[in-house]
Design a protein around this motif. Structure first.
Motif, PDB file in Angstrom:
ATOM      1  N   LYS A 148      34.008  28.645  43.241  1.00 25.43           N
ATOM      2  CA  LYS A 148      35.287  27.919  42.741  1.00 25.43           C
ATOM      3  C   LYS A 148      36.213  29.088  42.125  1.00 25.43           C
ATOM      4  CE  LYS A 148      37.618  24.767  40.854  1.00 25.43           C
ATOM      5  NZ  LYS A 148      38.731  25.437  40.582  1.00 25.43           N
ATOM      6  N   THR A 149      35.531  30.287  41.722  1.00 26.76           N
ATOM      7  CA  THR A 149      36.061  31.595  41.361  1.00 26.76           C
ATOM      8  C   THR A 149      36.826  32.103  42.478  1.00 26.76           C
ATOM      9  OG1 THR A 149      34.488  31.958  39.698  1.00 26.76           O
ATOM     10  CG2 THR A 149      36.025  33.728  40.188  1.00 26.76           C
ATOM     11  N   LEU A 150      36.117  32.210  43.641  1.00 26.64           N
ATOM     12  CA  LEU A 150      36.890  32.629  44.763  1.00 26.64           C
ATOM     13  C   LEU A 150      38.061  31.695  45.328  1.00 26.64           C
ATOM     14  CD1 LEU A 150      35.751  34.292  47.921  1.00 26.64           C
ATOM     15  CD2 LEU A 150      36.459  32.043  48.246  1.00 26.64           C
ATOM     16  N   ILE A 151      38.196  30.503  45.238  1.00 22.11           N
ATOM     17  CA  ILE A 151      38.961  29.510  45.628  1.00 22.11           C
ATOM     18  C   ILE A 151      39.997  29.703  44.743  1.00 22.11           C
ATOM     19  CG2 ILE A 151      39.515  26.977  45.241  1.00 22.11           C
ATOM     20  CD1 ILE A 151      36.400  26.569  46.488  1.00 22.11           C
ATOM     21  N   ASP A 152      39.995  29.912  43.301  1.00 22.79           N
ATOM     22  CA  ASP A 152      41.043  29.988  42.394  1.00 22.79           C
ATOM     23  C   ASP A 152      41.687  31.362  42.476  1.00 22.79           C
ATOM     24  OD1 ASP A 152      40.621  27.601  41.521  1.00 22.79           O
ATOM     25  OD2 ASP A 152      39.494  28.207  39.700  1.00 22.79           O
ATOM     26  N   TYR A 166      24.589  38.128  36.144  1.00 22.00           N
ATOM     27  CA  TYR A 166      25.928  38.441  36.460  1.00 22.00           C
ATOM     28  C   TYR A 166      26.667  37.020  36.608  1.00 22.00           C
ATOM     29  CZ  TYR A 166      25.341  35.946  41.181  1.00 22.00           C
ATOM     30  OH  TYR A 166      25.297  34.867  42.076  1.00 22.00           O
ATOM     31  N   GLU A 167      27.967  37.257  36.231  1.00 23.69           N
ATOM     32  CA  GLU A 167      28.784  36.011  36.091  1.00 23.69           C
ATOM     33  C   GLU A 167      29.901  36.097  37.056  1.00 23.69           C
ATOM     34  OE1 GLU A 167      28.404  33.555  33.954  1.00 23.69           O
ATOM     35  OE2 GLU A 167      26.548  34.621  33.190  1.00 23.69           O
ATOM     36  N   PRO A 168      30.214  34.994  37.674  1.00 22.14           N
ATOM     37  CA  PRO A 168      31.007  35.308  39.000  1.00 22.14           C
ATOM     38  C   PRO A 168      32.643  35.675  38.356  1.00 22.14           C
ATOM     39  CG  PRO A 168      29.649  33.233  38.858  1.00 22.14           C
ATOM     40  CD  PRO A 168      29.446  33.967  37.793  1.00 22.14           C
ATOM     41  N   GLU A 169      32.894  35.223  37.195  1.00 16.50           N
ATOM     42  CA  GLU A 169      34.534  35.463  36.801  1.00 16.50           C
ATOM     43  C   GLU A 169      34.384  37.103  36.762  1.00 16.50           C
ATOM     44  OE1 GLU A 169      32.087  33.567  35.393  1.00 16.50           O
ATOM     45  OE2 GLU A 169      32.822  31.567  35.812  1.00 16.50           O
ATOM     46  N   ASN A 170      33.360  37.599  36.234  1.00 15.38           N
ATOM     47  CA  ASN A 170      33.560  39.172  36.008  1.00 15.38           C
ATOM     48  C   ASN A 170      33.263  40.033  37.215  1.00 15.38           C
ATOM     49  OD1 ASN A 170      33.871  38.377  33.459  1.00 15.38           O
ATOM     50  ND2 ASN A 170      31.703  38.459  32.994  1.00 15.38           N
ATOM     51  N   LEU A 171      33.093  39.448  38.395  1.00 15.62           N
ATOM     52  CA  LEU A 171      32.680  40.409  39.479  1.00 15.62           C
ATOM     53  C   LEU A 171      34.135  41.156  40.045  1.00 15.62           C
ATOM     54  CD1 LEU A 171      30.389  37.837  41.420  1.00 15.62           C
ATOM     55  CD2 LEU A 171      29.909  40.154  40.522  1.00 15.62           C
ATOM     56  N   PRO A 172      33.799  42.406  40.621  1.00 16.46           N
ATOM     57  CA  PRO A 172      35.011  42.993  40.980  1.00 16.46           C
ATOM     58  C   PRO A 172      35.913  42.610  42.150  1.00 16.46           C
ATOM     59  CG  PRO A 172      33.074  44.249  41.608  1.00 16.46           C
ATOM     60  CD  PRO A 172      32.590  42.868  40.996  1.00 16.46           C
ATOM     61  N   TRP A 173      36.474  41.281  41.882  1.00 18.33           N
ATOM     62  CA  TRP A 173      37.213  40.751  43.110  1.00 18.33           C
ATOM     63  C   TRP A 173      38.268  41.591  43.670  1.00 18.33           C
ATOM     64  CZ3 TRP A 173      34.698  36.629  45.166  1.00 18.33           C
ATOM     65  CH2 TRP A 173      34.001  35.872  44.473  1.00 18.33           C
ATOM     66  N   PRO A 174      38.306  42.047  44.963  1.00 18.23           N
ATOM     67  CA  PRO A 174      39.380  42.992  45.225  1.00 18.23           C
ATOM     68  C   PRO A 174      40.614  42.211  45.612  1.00 18.23           C
ATOM     69  CG  PRO A 174      37.931  42.142  47.338  1.00 18.23           C
ATOM     70  CD  PRO A 174      37.280  41.619  46.035  1.00 18.23           C
ATOM     71  N   ILE A 217      30.288  41.807  47.248  1.00 21.73           N
ATOM     72  CA  ILE A 217      30.066  40.746  46.109  1.00 21.73           C
ATOM     73  C   ILE A 217      29.002  39.619  46.849  1.00 21.73           C
ATOM     74  CG2 ILE A 217      31.251  38.651  45.229  1.00 21.73           C
ATOM     75  CD1 ILE A 217      33.897  40.562  44.672  1.00 21.73           C
ATOM     76  N   PHE A 218      29.089  39.080  48.162  1.00 19.31           N
ATOM     77  CA  PHE A 218      28.528  38.317  48.434  1.00 19.31           C
ATOM     78  C   PHE A 218      26.971  38.757  49.154  1.00 19.31           C
ATOM     79  CE2 PHE A 218      32.294  35.762  48.575  1.00 19.31           C
ATOM     80  CZ  PHE A 218      32.140  34.399  48.138  1.00 19.31           C
ATOM     81  N   ASP A 219      26.807  40.055  49.361  1.00 19.16           N
ATOM     82  CA  ASP A 219      25.377  40.271  49.613  1.00 19.16           C
ATOM     83  C   ASP A 219      24.413  39.843  48.842  1.00 19.16           C
ATOM     84  OD1 ASP A 219      24.211  42.187  51.780  1.00 19.16           O
ATOM     85  OD2 ASP A 219      23.349  42.948  50.089  1.00 19.16           O
ATOM     86  N   PRO A 220      24.482  40.164  47.628  1.00 20.30           N
ATOM     87  CA  PRO A 220      23.485  39.583  46.821  1.00 20.30           C
ATOM     88  C   PRO A 220      23.145  38.054  46.609  1.00 20.30           C
ATOM     89  CG  PRO A 220      24.847  40.914  45.394  1.00 20.30           C
ATOM     90  CD  PRO A 220      25.544  40.505  46.848  1.00 20.30           C
TER      91      PRO A 220
END
Ligand code: FE2
Ligand code: FE2
Length: 290
Positions: free
Chosen positions: A92-96, A23-31, A152-155
């Motif tokens: 970092k993705t979450l922070i941004d 997986y790539e963090p930038e492509n996760l389904p951030w709500p 997102i964080f479980d895995p």
């Protein structure tokens, strides 16, 4: 299977390599978060520390991997290095994504002695992950954020579980093959670190945390108001059990934290019972002797 054998090494390395997630963090389904959830997320005080730990871990584990000559161990440790760097990118993705205030981070400095640093880091991960599993379980149960964020964080927590299972097997394999039957000084120091971290935790749950930098101030109180040490330990023990039960029975699992936590939990359970019993005895004595 004999611990320290080639078969053991192949089992813990293959298990680790085969369970890697792409997986790539930038492509996760951030709500999208509403204002209250966003404010709660931004108020969590551990993002800076989490980012620093993951950045340092990525660089340190990758440079340790470069020194490992056994091809299978090298492949597994190099993968862990990439996963730790990906954790840093995820934070970092979450922070941004959620505009969390964060000063510029200093450049990563590699420790001079890389294998001892990898070893100490492994023990620290065993400790931190055990509590992170519990904290995550409490926050998810209390629905402090939309479930999409926990999904997102479980895995990621499972990835840390993989790391510590790999670590305890790697450590045992290395000790046996180098015939280090005794505990090196640095391990004794790490056990000391465990003890200190536990005593900090207990202090932070009590009223005697004048610094305000204890555990409750750095996370748990963000999630729930009525968290007791007893409840926290019981969730940590259960969450650890459910994450660890996914692994091959022949693999070693980290044992020290679950054992210490179980002892602490049972001790805490005894305290109210004793009080209860003495209060019953007092009442009984009053009835009998008055
Ligand atoms: Fe990590
Ligand atoms: Fe890790």
């Amino acid at each position: 299977m004999k611990l320290g054998s080639v078969e053991h090494k192949e089992l813990f390395c293959r298990n680790f390599l085969d369970s890697h997630l792409e997986y790539e963090p930038e492509n996760l389904p951030w709500p999208n978060l509403n204002e209250a959830d966003l404010a709660r997320l931004q108020a969590i005080p551990f993002w800076e520390k989490a980012l620093d730990i993951e950045r340092e871990a990525g660089a340190m584990v990758s440079s340790y991997a470069a020194t490992v000559t056994d091809p299978l161990l090298h492949e597994a440790i190099a993968l862990q290095g990439r996963e730790e760097s990906r954790h840093a990118r995820l934070i970092k993705t979450l922070i941004d994504r959620y505009s969390i205030n964060m000063p510029e981070r200093p450049p990563v400095v590699l420790p001079p002695k890389i294998e001892p640093a990898f070893t100490t880091f492994g023990f620290e991960e065993c400790l931190d992950s055990f509590f992170a599993f519990g904290l995550f379980g409490i926050a998810r149960d209390a629905k402090v954020f939309p479930e999409a964020l926990f999904t997102i964080f479980d895995p990621i927590l499972d990835e840390e579980a993989r790391h510590i299972v790999f670590f305890v097997n790697w450590f045992t394999y290395i000790q046996i093959n180098r015939r280090q039957g005794f505990l090196p000084l640095r391990i004794v120091r790490t056990l000391g670190y465990y003890g200190k971290a536990l005593s900090n935790l207990i202090t932070a749950f009590g009223d005697s945390d004048p610094s305000g930098t204890g555990f409750t101030a750095t996370g748990a109180s963000t999630f729930t108001d009525d968290l007791t040490l007893e409840k926290f330990l019981s969730v940590c023990i259960q969450e650890n059990y459910s994450r660890m039960s996914k692994y091959d029975e022949r693999l070693l699992k980290p044992e020290l934290m679950p054992k210490l936590a179980t002892i602490a939990y049972r001790t805490l359970q005894l305290i109210p019972k004793k009080r209860q019993q003495s209060s019953i005895k007092e009442k009984t004595d009053k009835i009998v002797f008055d």
